[in-house]
Design an enzyme around this catalytic site. Structure first.
Site, PDB file in Angstrom:
ATOM      1  NE  ARG A  85     -22.489   3.055  15.602  1.00  0.00           N
ATOM      2  CZ  ARG A  85     -22.198   2.199  16.591  1.00  0.00           C
ATOM      3  NH1 ARG A  85     -20.995   2.225  17.133  1.00  0.00           N
ATOM      4  NH2 ARG A  85     -23.109   1.331  17.005  1.00  0.00           N
ATOM      5  CD  GLU A 125      -3.876   1.411  -1.042  1.00  0.00           C
ATOM      6  OE1 GLU A 125      -4.236   1.334  -2.242  1.00  0.00           O
ATOM      7  OE2 GLU A 125      -2.829   1.995  -0.676  1.00  0.00           O
ATOM      8  CG  ASP A 150       5.742   3.653  -7.221  1.00  0.00           C
ATOM      9  OD1 ASP A 150       6.778   3.125  -7.655  1.00  0.00           O
ATOM     10  OD2 ASP A 150       5.724   4.402  -6.228  1.00  0.00           O
TER      11      ASP A 150
END
Length: 264
Positions: free
Chosen positions: A148, A123, A45
């Site tokens: 946060r 991503e 991949d």
């Protein structure tokens, strides 16, 4: 048809690369590294991911197919023993094109009118170099929360099985034109509060991240790391472009998920 073959760089992959190239040339296809219509990747991949970025400027004209020389991959579905079969398919058989959505990332800098645009197949992540990241999370122009924590991961459906899954995100079928936002170690107490769950945004919904604290930011786009001193905003949405895979046989997504994470 014009083609090129890329390799992970190990001996096994390099040998297969040369075999495939020789076979396809014998069938009368044209080797063209600059403007291929078909990119065959040999490795895994990661090799296909690199090929995607190498040819991201011609996604409308290029189809990808992968051979994995290691473990079963989500993008690379052929094995070395099937090289001859794959070559005949490429040379002689009409193939189906399967398109997967991509992530568009636009980075804007403090004091700079210019912006950077990137495409991700898996991503994008945003983190601070030291301490917590504090950032507004805006969805469709409205502030949804103040995050946060360590950072955020924004993934594509096809990338949902990668870093996103390790963060507790959902596995999405790659036919869904969407993006997913997953948290990295968010701070949740009486003072600070986030939704605490992954968010799935449909196409045309934009996520805008605006860091609020004065920290140096690290952004990753797939396997590339981009270090930024100051970021004004990071905008994520489903890209107009798509990656095109050449399919010569069924390649069921849920079967890949089972073989990768469940099957012994």
């Amino acid at each position: 048809m014009k083609f090129t073959v890329t390799s992970r760089g190990d001996d096994v992959s390099n040998t297969l690369q040369q075999r495939i190239k020789s076979y396809l040339l014998e069938f009368g296809l044209t080797h063209d590294e600059e403007a291929p219509e078909m990119v065959v990747t040999v490795g895994g991949d990661g090799t296909l991911l690199q090929a995607f970025h190498d040819y991201s400027d011609r996604l409308e004209d290029t189809a990808f197919v992968g051979i994995h020389t290691g473990h079963l991959g989500f993008y690379a579905d052929w094995v070395p023993d099937e090289v001859e079969k794959l070559v005949i398919h490429i040379a002689k058989t009409p193939y189906q094109i399967v398109e997967y959505p991509l992530l568009e990332v636009v980075i804007r800098h403090e004091g700079n009118v210019n912006s950077e645009r990137h495409l991700a197949l898996n991503e994008c992540t945003i983190k601070s170099f030291e301490g917590s990241l504090v950032s507004n999370v805006e969805i469709k122009g409205d502030v949804f929360e103040i995050f946060r924590g360590d950072g955020l991961c924004i993934s594509t459906p096809s990338g949902s099985t990668a870093y996103n899954k390790a963060l507790g995100g959902a596995i999405l079928h790659p036919s869904l034109a969407s993006i997913q936002i997953s948290e990295m170690a968010s701070i949740n107490n009486r003072v600070y509060r986030t939704v605490g769950s992954p968010l799935v945004l449909p196409q045309h919904h934009t996520c805008l991240l605006k860091p609020l604290n004065d920290v140096d930011i690290q952004v990753t786009i797939d396997h590339y790391t981009l270090d930024h001193k100051r970021i004004k905003s990071l905008q994520c949405r489903v890209a107009e472009e798509k990656i095109r895979f050449a399919r010569f046989r069924p390649f069921p997504f849920w079967k890949r998920v089972k073989e990768s994470f469940i099957r012994e």
